[in-house]
Structures are given as structure tokens and as C-alpha cells.
Enzyme design. Sequence first.
Site, PDB file in Angstrom:
ATOM      1  N   LYS A  28       0.841  -1.202   0.000  1.00 49.06           N
ATOM      2  CA  LYS A  28       0.000   0.000   0.000  1.00 49.06           C
ATOM      3  C   LYS A  28       0.874   1.248   0.000  1.00 49.06           C
ATOM      4  CE  LYS A  28      -3.136  -0.088   3.086  1.00 49.06           C
ATOM      5  NZ  LYS A  28      -3.966   0.004   4.296  1.00 49.06           N
ATOM      6  N   LYS A  63       3.371  -2.341  11.165  1.00 49.24           N
ATOM      7  CA  LYS A  63       2.063  -2.283  11.831  1.00 49.24           C
ATOM      8  C   LYS A  63       2.254  -2.713  13.268  1.00 49.24           C
ATOM      9  CE  LYS A  63      -2.360  -1.498  10.947  1.00 49.24           C
ATOM     10  NZ  LYS A  63      -2.984  -0.536  10.043  1.00 49.24           N
ATOM     11  N   GLY A 106      -2.708   5.764  13.821  1.00 48.95           N
ATOM     12  CA  GLY A 106      -3.884   5.094  14.393  1.00 48.95           C
ATOM     13  C   GLY A 106      -4.390   3.957  13.517  1.00 48.95           C
ATOM     14  N   ASP A 107      -5.303   3.196  14.065  1.00 50.42           N
ATOM     15  CA  ASP A 107      -6.048   2.159  13.336  1.00 50.42           C
ATOM     16  C   ASP A 107      -7.261   1.868  14.224  1.00 50.42           C
ATOM     17  OD1 ASP A 107      -5.833   0.169  10.930  1.00 50.42           O
ATOM     18  OD2 ASP A 107      -6.308  -1.144  12.590  1.00 50.42           O
ATOM     19  N   ASN A 162     -13.754   5.695  12.296  1.00 46.47           N
ATOM     20  CA  ASN A 162     -13.109   6.769  11.557  1.00 46.47           C
ATOM     21  C   ASN A 162     -13.294   6.623  10.048  1.00 46.47           C
ATOM     22  OD1 ASN A 162     -10.302   7.388  10.020  1.00 46.47           O
ATOM     23  ND2 ASN A 162     -10.860   9.042  11.389  1.00 46.47           N
ATOM     24  N   SER A 206      -0.759  10.756   6.154  1.00 45.72           N
ATOM     25  CA  SER A 206       0.219  10.661   7.245  1.00 45.72           C
ATOM     26  C   SER A 206       1.597  11.073   6.729  1.00 45.72           C
ATOM     27  CB  SER A 206       0.301   9.230   7.773  1.00 45.72           C
ATOM     28  OG  SER A 206      -0.706   9.010   8.737  1.00 45.72           O
TER      29      SER A 206
HETATM   30  P1  NDP Z   1     -12.360   2.456  14.284  1.00 44.97           P
HETATM   31  O1  NDP Z   1     -11.931   1.834  15.535  1.00 44.97           O
HETATM   32  O2  NDP Z   1     -12.502   3.938  14.228  1.00 44.97           O
HETATM   33  O3  NDP Z   1     -13.762   1.835  13.819  1.00 44.97           O
HETATM   34  C1  NDP Z   1     -13.906   0.487  13.544  1.00 44.97           C
HETATM   35  C2  NDP Z   1     -15.369   0.200  13.240  1.00 44.97           C
HETATM   36  O4  NDP Z   1     -15.461  -1.149  12.801  1.00 44.97           O
HETATM   37  C3  NDP Z   1     -16.278   0.349  14.424  1.00 44.97           C
HETATM   38  O5  NDP Z   1     -17.557   0.737  13.984  1.00 44.97           O
HETATM   39  C4  NDP Z   1     -16.302  -1.070  14.984  1.00 44.97           C
HETATM   40  O6  NDP Z   1     -17.446  -1.379  15.752  1.00 44.97           O
HETATM   41  C5  NDP Z   1     -16.271  -1.891  13.723  1.00 44.97           C
HETATM   42  N1  NDP Z   1     -15.632  -3.208  13.985  1.00 44.97           N
HETATM   43  C6  NDP Z   1     -14.390  -3.448  14.482  1.00 44.97           C
HETATM   44  N2  NDP Z   1     -14.163  -4.761  14.610  1.00 44.97           N
HETATM   45  C7  NDP Z   1     -15.273  -5.358  14.193  1.00 44.97           C
HETATM   46  C8  NDP Z   1     -15.662  -6.707  14.082  1.00 44.97           C
HETATM   47  N3  NDP Z   1     -14.848  -7.716  14.448  1.00 44.97           N
HETATM   48  N4  NDP Z   1     -16.901  -6.957  13.571  1.00 44.97           N
HETATM   49  C9  NDP Z   1     -17.712  -5.931  13.201  1.00 44.97           C
HETATM   50  N5  NDP Z   1     -17.401  -4.643  13.296  1.00 44.97           N
HETATM   51  C10 NDP Z   1     -16.210  -4.355  13.786  1.00 44.97           C
HETATM   52  O7  NDP Z   1     -11.345   1.935  13.148  1.00 44.97           O
HETATM   53  P2  NDP Z   1     -11.040   2.563  11.725  1.00 44.97           P
HETATM   54  O8  NDP Z   1     -12.277   3.154  11.150  1.00 44.97           O
HETATM   55  O9  NDP Z   1      -9.833   3.402  11.859  1.00 44.97           O
HETATM   56  O10 NDP Z   1     -10.608   1.265  10.892  1.00 44.97           O
HETATM   57  C11 NDP Z   1     -11.547   0.473  10.153  1.00 44.97           C
HETATM   58  C12 NDP Z   1     -10.802  -0.358   9.118  1.00 44.97           C
HETATM   59  O11 NDP Z   1     -10.079   0.517   8.230  1.00 44.97           O
HETATM   60  C13 NDP Z   1      -9.747  -1.337   9.667  1.00 44.97           C
HETATM   61  O12 NDP Z   1      -9.679  -2.461   8.822  1.00 44.97           O
HETATM   62  C14 NDP Z   1      -8.449  -0.536   9.533  1.00 44.97           C
HETATM   63  O13 NDP Z   1      -7.316  -1.376   9.486  1.00 44.97           O
HETATM   64  C15 NDP Z   1      -8.696   0.144   8.196  1.00 44.97           C
HETATM   65  N6  NDP Z   1      -7.889   1.329   7.938  1.00 44.97           N
HETATM   66  C16 NDP Z   1      -7.910   2.404   8.778  1.00 44.97           C
HETATM   67  C17 NDP Z   1      -7.157   3.521   8.500  1.00 44.97           C
HETATM   68  C18 NDP Z   1      -7.238   4.762   9.319  1.00 44.97           C
HETATM   69  O14 NDP Z   1      -6.650   5.777   8.899  1.00 44.97           O
HETATM   70  N7  NDP Z   1      -7.927   4.779  10.446  1.00 44.97           N
HETATM   71  C19 NDP Z   1      -6.238   3.550   7.337  1.00 44.97           C
HETATM   72  C20 NDP Z   1      -6.375   2.397   6.453  1.00 44.97           C
HETATM   73  C21 NDP Z   1      -7.141   1.330   6.788  1.00 44.97           C
HETATM   74  P3  NDP Z   1     -17.355  -1.471  17.370  1.00 44.97           P
HETATM   75  O15 NDP Z   1     -17.298  -0.043  17.818  1.00 44.97           O
HETATM   76  O16 NDP Z   1     -18.588  -2.184  17.751  1.00 44.97           O
HETATM   77  O17 NDP Z   1     -16.106  -2.237  17.680  1.00 44.97           O
END
Ligand code: NDP
Length: 467
Positions: A135, A147, A186-187, A262, A399
Site C-alpha cells: 500500500k 504495523k 492510528g487504526d 473513523n 500521514s
Molecule cells: P475504528 O476503531 O474507528 O472503527 C472500527 C469500526 O469497525 C467500528 O464501527 C467497529 O465497531 C467496527 N468493527 C471493528 N471490529 C469489528 C468486528 N470484528 N466486527 C464488526 N465490526 C467491527 O477503526 P477505523 O475506522 O480506523 O478502521 C476500520 C478499518 O479501516 C480497519 O480495517 C483498519 O485497518 C482500516 N484502515 C484504517 C485507517 C485509518 O486511517 N484509520 C487507514 C487504512 C485502513 P465497534 O465499535 O462495535 O467495535
Amino acid sequence: MIFSFIYNNGYFIVEEMMLDKINDKLTPILNQVMERNTGEKEFHQAVHEVLGSLGHVIARHPEYADNALIERLCEPERQIIFRVPWVDDQGDIHINRGFRVQFNSALGPYKGGLRFHPTVNVGIIKFLGFEQTFKNALTGMPIGGGKGGSDFNPRGRTDREIMRFCQSFMTELQRHIGEYIDVPAGDIGVGGREIGYMFGQFKRLTNRYEAGVITGKGLLYGGSRARTEATGYGAVYFVERMLATKGYGFEGQRAVVSGSGNVAIYTIQKLTSLGAKVVACSDSNGYIIDEGGIDIDLVREIKEQRRGRIKEYAEHKGHSVKYVENGSIWDVPCDIAMPSATQNELASDNARTLVKNGLIAVGEGANMPSTPEAIDIFQEAGILFAPGKAANAGGVATSALEMQQNASRDSWTFEETESRLAGIMHSIHDLCYETAKEYGVPGDYVRGANIAGFVRVAEAMRALGII
Ligand code: NDP
């Protein structure tokens, strides 16, 4: 021109004849990865997907398989696992496990987020670090892949507990990171609050205001405008460009976005501003359907300000909104699906349902949210499919823009940063699109992304020697 045609034509035939031989060469590498990393099924899945794309590129560039380059690429440069002891509000002591996998630094310092979630283990972090390497290469920016994270569960923890955990985590992690070494972000479970606590502890332990050591910082202490929005906005920019190749736009399209964190929030916001109607989103307990279009201000209030549950959206809106506990959000008919929660959240039965319901495009906001079987179903049905490693690269790209601003002690406007993000996403799209065409698989963004990312990392690794 004629030479090129004959040459390409001849080349293509040779290539097809060689593919079986090459796949015979790649299979033992995959087997070795599986044996050496027992039980790490997400890592196996990620390696399998990338190696499965490399037949054509090795046929054309056999030198990329020399000197065990692919074997080296599949083995992280360094894996750090550490104890994270912390004290809760009742005075009880908890022990979590911390991870940082520094996967590949051929293109620059390791770069990739930190995930705090109870499902985190070394296999998950390795899959994420492996994906991150390609990526980051796609962005064209000078960043390697890494990571990290912890099996810590932030849900239900007080602010003080989160702070103590972040401080303990950084007390060990600080030995391994630096502006020129490894730059976390973050993640899942790690947002601006956690980054602030970790940067604060880093500063205190090292006595250095080294802003470029971590990204996703708040604006007052070295953060970049548009970083919070970048992953979601970037994914939408990628899909916009992908739709345009078929003459489609967002206007009037019905979309479903999983998650409400996010990535999901800013995906929904951008989709809506570009004319799509997002009718459903979710969290790990259930999903909501709002036929009037998701009210993103309400989602932000519940999720960003109150750290609540998505069912509160339905409680607030009343009868016009349906809340479905458990169940699959992919049962909701849509034209565009953007899985933005977590890995393997969209399986083959979900893919079949989406296709049956008239889907035209998928844009992965999350990392590896679709299973390999689901991807096959989408591709066989001719659905436009944008894989996460390309579509969600806007977060890490911004980032890297934050690192640039830190290095030059500068701070750009939101418009300037967002316009650079849009440009980067359009170039990533075009690179994947053109690479797929060049390697005889037009429209296959999975292979386009894997090949283009691989070529950049492989070129750099070759130049750096056997290290
Ligand atoms: P957040 O913690 O902000 O949000 C995650 C969301 O996904 C929440 O709504 C959470 O629900 C839900 N979730 C997490 N685990 C599960 C699960 N096992 N089953 C169902 N729902 C789930 O994370 P992000 O938005 O930052 O990240 C989301 C995805 O995007 C991940 O795969 C991450 O690796 C990827 N990503 C993020 C980046 C970033 O800049 N933040 C960059 C590139 C990729 P609940 O609150 O109930 O746990």
C-alpha cells in the site's frame, strides 16, 4: 510501434507458457510461509493473495525472483512483542500484549498504524504489515511498511484508564520508533485521543519534541488538516475514478458502508457530499437502515463524542430508522458497497446477495474486508472491485503529508491537503488500472495493485542488495 506489437505478442505467448513454471516456483514459498507462521491464517491469506498475482510479473521480470527476493519480502525485518502492564481505576493490575512488526524498510522508515482490539495477535499484525508494505509503495511516497497494536480492549474503559494504558504501551514502544526509523499512526481503537497520550509519553521519555515520530496528531501539536478524514475521503476518490472508467458517477447511487468508526464516518460524509445516498452503517452489535440517508452529524455525535453504540441512532430517530441486531448489513440492497469495519467481514454468501441485489461497485475502506471467495464472486460478475491496499491508502498518504509538514515546520490548509490527497488517490487508481492492462488483466484492480506495489518494493530491494 510494429516492433512493439510483435514483441508484445511474442512475449505474451512466452509468458503464458511460463506461468505454470512460475507458479511451481511460488508454491513452495507459500508453503514455507504457512509452515513458518503456523496458525496465522490472516497472514497466510494476505501472502496468498499477493503471490497469486505475481505470475505475470515474474514471467516478464525473472530477476525479481532472484536472490530469494520474494522469500525475503514475506519475512518481516523485525518483530517485537512486549508486555504492557497497566492499572485500572480500581487499582487492579492488567497485563496486555503489545506488538510492532517492522515489515519492510526498502522504500523508507517503517510506517503503519497501531490497532487496539481484543482480537489482535501476531498473525493479524503481520497480515496488516505485509499489506501495508505494498500500500505504501502505491502512494509513491518514501515510506516502508509496518504495523502494531495490542490485544487491549478499549471498550468501556475510562479516559484515565486509556491514558495509563497508552503511556505503558509507549514506554516500551519508544525504544523502537523514530522519525527516521518507524512512524506509527492510528487504526481500529486508536484515534486522536490515544495518539495524543502516546506522543505525550514519547516526548516525556525522550525529552525530544520529535513530531515526525507519530502521525494522526491533533492540530495543535503537529497534526495535519484532513488526516482524520483522509482514509474515508480517499476511498471515495478512488471509487469515483473507478466508476468513471465505466461512465458512472455517484449522483443518485445507493450506498452501504459498514462500520461507524473513523473510516466509515468520512466515507459516508464524502459519498453524501458527492450525491450518493448512504442508507446503512453498522458497528459490531448491529446495523441501521435509514432510507432518508444517514445523518452523519448524528453518527459523529454518537460515535466520536459519546463513544456510544449505533443502535442509539435508531433510538434517537424513532420509527423512520430500522435497527437490526447482529444480522448482515450486506443484505441491504445497494449500488455501491464500502466495507469499512474489519478484515473478512464480507464473505461469499454476502457477495452473492449483493450481486443479486444489483451491485455495481465495491470499494474497500477496511483492510482485507472481503474474503478471497467473495472477491472471486465480484470479479466473475463483472463488479468494479477496489481492493483495500489501493483504495484505503489515502490515510497513510496523508500521514506522509503530515511528516512532510513536520519536517518543514509547516502547516497547510485543509483545501491544500485535501487536494493533494485527491491527486494521490487518482494517481494510485490510474497506476493500478494501467498496470492491470499492461499485464493482460484489464479491470482487475487486485492484480493491478499487487503488481504495481510489488514492482516498486522489488526494485528498491534489488538496489539495496541482499539485506
Ligand atoms: P475504528 O476503531 O474507528 O472503527 C472500527 C469500526 O469497525 C467500528 O464501527 C467497529 O465497531 C467496527 N468493527 C471493528 N471490529 C469489528 C468486528 N470484528 N466486527 C464488526 N465490526 C467491527 O477503526 P477505523 O475506522 O480506523 O478502521 C476500520 C478499518 O479501516 C480497519 O480495517 C483498519 O485497518 C482500516 N484502515 C484504517 C485507517 C485509518 O486511517 N484509520 C487507514 C487504512 C485502513 P465497534 O465499535 O462495535 O467495535
